[in-house]
Design a protein around this motif. Structure first.
Motif, PDB file in Angstrom:
ATOM      1  N   ASP A 125       0.657  -1.253  -0.135  1.00 59.95           N
ATOM      2  CA  ASP A 125      -0.036   0.094  -0.049  1.00 59.95           C
ATOM      3  C   ASP A 125       0.803   1.215   0.021  1.00 59.95           C
ATOM      4  N   LEU A 126       2.173   1.090   0.592  1.00 60.38           N
ATOM      5  CA  LEU A 126       2.881   2.477   0.681  1.00 60.38           C
ATOM      6  C   LEU A 126       3.765   2.528  -0.563  1.00 60.38           C
ATOM      7  N   TRP A 127       3.732   1.483  -1.507  1.00 63.18           N
ATOM      8  CA  TRP A 127       4.525   1.684  -2.728  1.00 63.18           C
ATOM      9  C   TRP A 127       4.094   2.768  -3.455  1.00 63.18           C
ATOM     10  N   ALA A 128       5.081   3.536  -4.045  1.00 63.10           N
ATOM     11  CA  ALA A 128       4.840   4.621  -4.857  1.00 63.10           C
ATOM     12  C   ALA A 128       4.215   4.247  -6.281  1.00 63.10           C
ATOM     13  N   TYR A 129       4.967   2.978  -6.892  1.00 59.90           N
ATOM     14  CA  TYR A 129       4.452   2.420  -8.104  1.00 59.90           C
ATOM     15  C   TYR A 129       3.780   1.215  -7.991  1.00 59.90           C
ATOM     16  N   HIS A 132      -2.225  -0.632  -5.958  1.00 61.85           N
ATOM     17  CA  HIS A 132      -3.658  -0.831  -6.412  1.00 61.85           C
ATOM     18  C   HIS A 132      -4.570   0.252  -6.280  1.00 61.85           C
ATOM     19  N   PHE A 133      -4.279   1.328  -5.648  1.00 65.52           N
ATOM     20  CA  PHE A 133      -5.190   2.613  -5.443  1.00 65.52           C
ATOM     21  C   PHE A 133      -4.493   3.604  -6.441  1.00 65.52           C
ATOM     22  N   LYS A 134      -5.598   4.257  -7.259  1.00 69.84           N
ATOM     23  CA  LYS A 134      -5.027   5.075  -8.339  1.00 69.84           C
ATOM     24  C   LYS A 134      -4.424   6.352  -7.591  1.00 69.84           C
ATOM     25  N   GLY A 135      -4.560   6.712  -6.187  1.00 75.16           N
ATOM     26  CA  GLY A 135      -3.937   7.864  -5.703  1.00 75.16           C
ATOM     27  C   GLY A 135      -2.650   7.390  -4.996  1.00 75.16           C
ATOM     28  N   HIS A 140      -5.567   2.193   4.921  1.00 77.69           N
ATOM     29  CA  HIS A 140      -7.046   2.127   4.775  1.00 77.69           C
ATOM     30  C   HIS A 140      -7.750   2.349   6.088  1.00 77.69           C
ATOM     31  N   LEU A 141      -9.085   2.711   6.158  1.00 77.46           N
ATOM     32  CA  LEU A 141      -9.687   3.029   7.364  1.00 77.46           C
ATOM     33  C   LEU A 141     -11.160   2.329   7.316  1.00 77.46           C
ATOM     34  N   ILE A 142     -11.358   1.699   8.777  1.00 72.39           N
ATOM     35  CA  ILE A 142     -12.747   1.259   8.988  1.00 72.39           C
ATOM     36  C   ILE A 142     -12.898   1.717  10.413  1.00 72.39           C
ATOM     37  N   ASN A 143     -14.067   2.285  10.799  1.00 71.71           N
ATOM     38  CA  ASN A 143     -14.400   2.803  11.966  1.00 71.71           C
ATOM     39  C   ASN A 143     -15.895   2.648  12.390  1.00 71.71           C
ATOM     40  N   HIS A 144     -16.215   3.013  13.535  1.00 74.19           N
ATOM     41  CA  HIS A 144     -17.557   2.839  14.184  1.00 74.19           C
ATOM     42  C   HIS A 144     -18.657   3.065  13.402  1.00 74.19           C
ATOM     43  N   LEU A 145     -18.445   4.010  12.232  1.00 78.47           N
ATOM     44  CA  LEU A 145     -19.522   4.183  11.593  1.00 78.47           C
ATOM     45  C   LEU A 145     -20.095   3.389  10.274  1.00 78.47           C
ATOM     46  N   TRP A 146     -19.226   2.318  10.421  1.00 84.42           N
ATOM     47  CA  TRP A 146     -19.499   1.015   9.228  1.00 84.42           C
ATOM     48  C   TRP A 146     -20.611   0.287   9.830  1.00 84.42           C
ATOM     49  N   PRO A 147     -21.666   0.261   9.115  1.00 83.73           N
ATOM     50  CA  PRO A 147     -22.778  -1.092   9.664  1.00 83.73           C
ATOM     51  C   PRO A 147     -22.121  -2.504   9.606  1.00 83.73           C
ATOM     52  N   ASN A 148     -22.812  -3.158  10.583  1.00 83.42           N
ATOM     53  CA  ASN A 148     -22.342  -4.531  10.769  1.00 83.42           C
ATOM     54  C   ASN A 148     -20.945  -4.674  11.347  1.00 83.42           C
ATOM     55  N   ARG A 149     -20.182  -3.606  11.705  1.00 83.83           N
ATOM     56  CA  ARG A 149     -18.579  -3.727  12.047  1.00 83.83           C
ATOM     57  C   ARG A 149     -18.752  -3.295  13.776  1.00 83.83           C
ATOM     58  N   THR A 150     -17.777  -4.142  14.274  1.00 81.99           N
ATOM     59  CA  THR A 150     -17.501  -3.748  15.783  1.00 81.99           C
ATOM     60  C   THR A 150     -16.072  -3.609  15.767  1.00 81.99           C
ATOM     61  N   LEU A 151     -15.779  -2.815  16.863  1.00 81.65           N
ATOM     62  CA  LEU A 151     -14.223  -2.677  17.214  1.00 81.65           C
ATOM     63  C   LEU A 151     -13.620  -4.119  17.523  1.00 81.65           C
ATOM     64  N   GLU A 152     -14.293  -5.064  18.268  1.00 81.30           N
ATOM     65  CA  GLU A 152     -13.618  -6.185  18.355  1.00 81.30           C
ATOM     66  C   GLU A 152     -13.766  -7.105  17.298  1.00 81.30           C
ATOM     67  N   GLY A 153     -14.672  -7.288  16.610  1.00 81.48           N
ATOM     68  CA  GLY A 153     -14.704  -8.017  15.242  1.00 81.48           C
ATOM     69  C   GLY A 153     -13.633  -7.486  14.153  1.00 81.48           C
ATOM     70  N   VAL A 154     -13.336  -5.978  14.193  1.00 81.79           N
ATOM     71  CA  VAL A 154     -12.635  -5.944  13.203  1.00 81.79           C
ATOM     72  C   VAL A 154     -10.962  -5.825  13.857  1.00 81.79           C
ATOM     73  N   MET A 165     -10.206  -6.877   4.636  1.00 81.50           N
ATOM     74  CA  MET A 165     -11.182  -5.912   5.095  1.00 81.50           C
ATOM     75  C   MET A 165     -11.777  -5.440   4.053  1.00 81.50           C
ATOM     76  N   ASN A 166     -12.974  -6.033   3.416  1.00 81.84           N
ATOM     77  CA  ASN A 166     -13.699  -5.268   2.482  1.00 81.84           C
ATOM     78  C   ASN A 166     -14.334  -4.060   3.117  1.00 81.84           C
ATOM     79  N   GLY A 167     -14.455  -3.094   2.220  1.00 85.84           N
ATOM     80  CA  GLY A 167     -15.245  -1.910   2.246  1.00 85.84           C
ATOM     81  C   GLY A 167     -14.600  -0.815   2.899  1.00 85.84           C
ATOM     82  N   ALA A 168     -13.025  -1.097   3.064  1.00 83.99           N
ATOM     83  CA  ALA A 168     -12.298   0.248   3.900  1.00 83.99           C
ATOM     84  C   ALA A 168     -12.304   1.280   2.870  1.00 83.99           C
ATOM     85  N   GLU A 169     -12.099   2.629   3.344  1.00 85.08           N
ATOM     86  CA  GLU A 169     -11.929   3.839   2.667  1.00 85.08           C
ATOM     87  C   GLU A 169     -10.388   3.829   2.604  1.00 85.08           C
ATOM     88  N   HIS A 170      -9.932   4.546   1.339  1.00 86.69           N
ATOM     89  CA  HIS A 170      -8.481   4.597   1.212  1.00 86.69           C
ATOM     90  C   HIS A 170      -8.152   6.187   1.208  1.00 86.69           C
TER      91      HIS A 170
END
Length: 183
Positions: A125-129, A132-135, A140-154, A165-170
């Motif tokens: 993820d930290l590679w410049a070249y 997989h992310f065009k940026g 990646h980020l997942i937090n308490h606002l994700w539906p059906n996700r808990t701190l313990e589960g993640v 970790m599907n659905g994470a924001e980049h």
């Protein structure tokens, strides 16, 4: 890269009340290595109310495990052509570096678990070249606002095995170049 903008992006993420806000923040933000490190240190020192934990591990393909025999094959490499054994060991070394996955996760949470943030990345993820992310380089980020996700589960998913970790924001991530010592 503006350090204050990166700090503000982190603050905005932690204060967001809706998933739509998080998506907008992540789309526009760049977090710097220094700002993230500063935030970790402030949490670990007890200056901020967030509890911080880190987890990391290496995933190495079993067929590429580096052995003492591989090290011996390299021996003392001098200028000039490599021996057949040294060439084989070098190929294995480069393949190991290419296929290795070094995974790091940071979780931050309030003691009542009402608000938690989980940031993670691997070495790729930290590679410049060839990212997989065009940026480019990102975390990646997942937090308490994700539906059906808990701190313990993640946290458990991340720590047990090779997580998906599907659905994470980049979030774009910038690593500053180290500065030479001032004389």
């Amino acid at each position: 890269m503006d350090h204050n903008e990166a700090r503000q992006a982190i603050t905005d993420i932690f204060e967001a009340a809706k998933l739509s806000e998080i998506k907008k923040i992540c789309k526009n933000a760049t977090i710097t290595e220094d700002a993230f490190s500063d935030f970790v240190m402030l949490c670990d020192a007890g200056i901020l109310p967030w509890v911080h934990h880190i987890s990391w591990r290496d995933f190495l393909p079993p067929n590429l495990a580096w052995t003492d025999e591989d090290s011996k094959r390299l021996g003392n490499i001098d200028n000039g052509p490599l021996t057949r054994e040294a060439t084989k060991a070098m190929r294995k070394w480069y393949q190991l570096l290419n296929e290795r996955r070094y995974l790091v996760g940071h979780v931050f949470y309030l003691r009542d678990h009402s608000n938690w943030q989980f940031f993670y990345f691997d070495n790729r993820d930290l590679w410049a070249y060839a990212n997989h992310f065009k940026g480019g380089p990102h975390i990646h980020l997942i937090n308490h606002l994700w539906p059906n996700r808990t701190l313990e589960g993640v946290w458990n998913e991340f720590r047990e095995g090779n997580p998906e970790m599907n659905g994470a924001e980049h979030i774009r991530f910038h690593r500053e170049n180290p500065r030479p010592p001032q004389l």
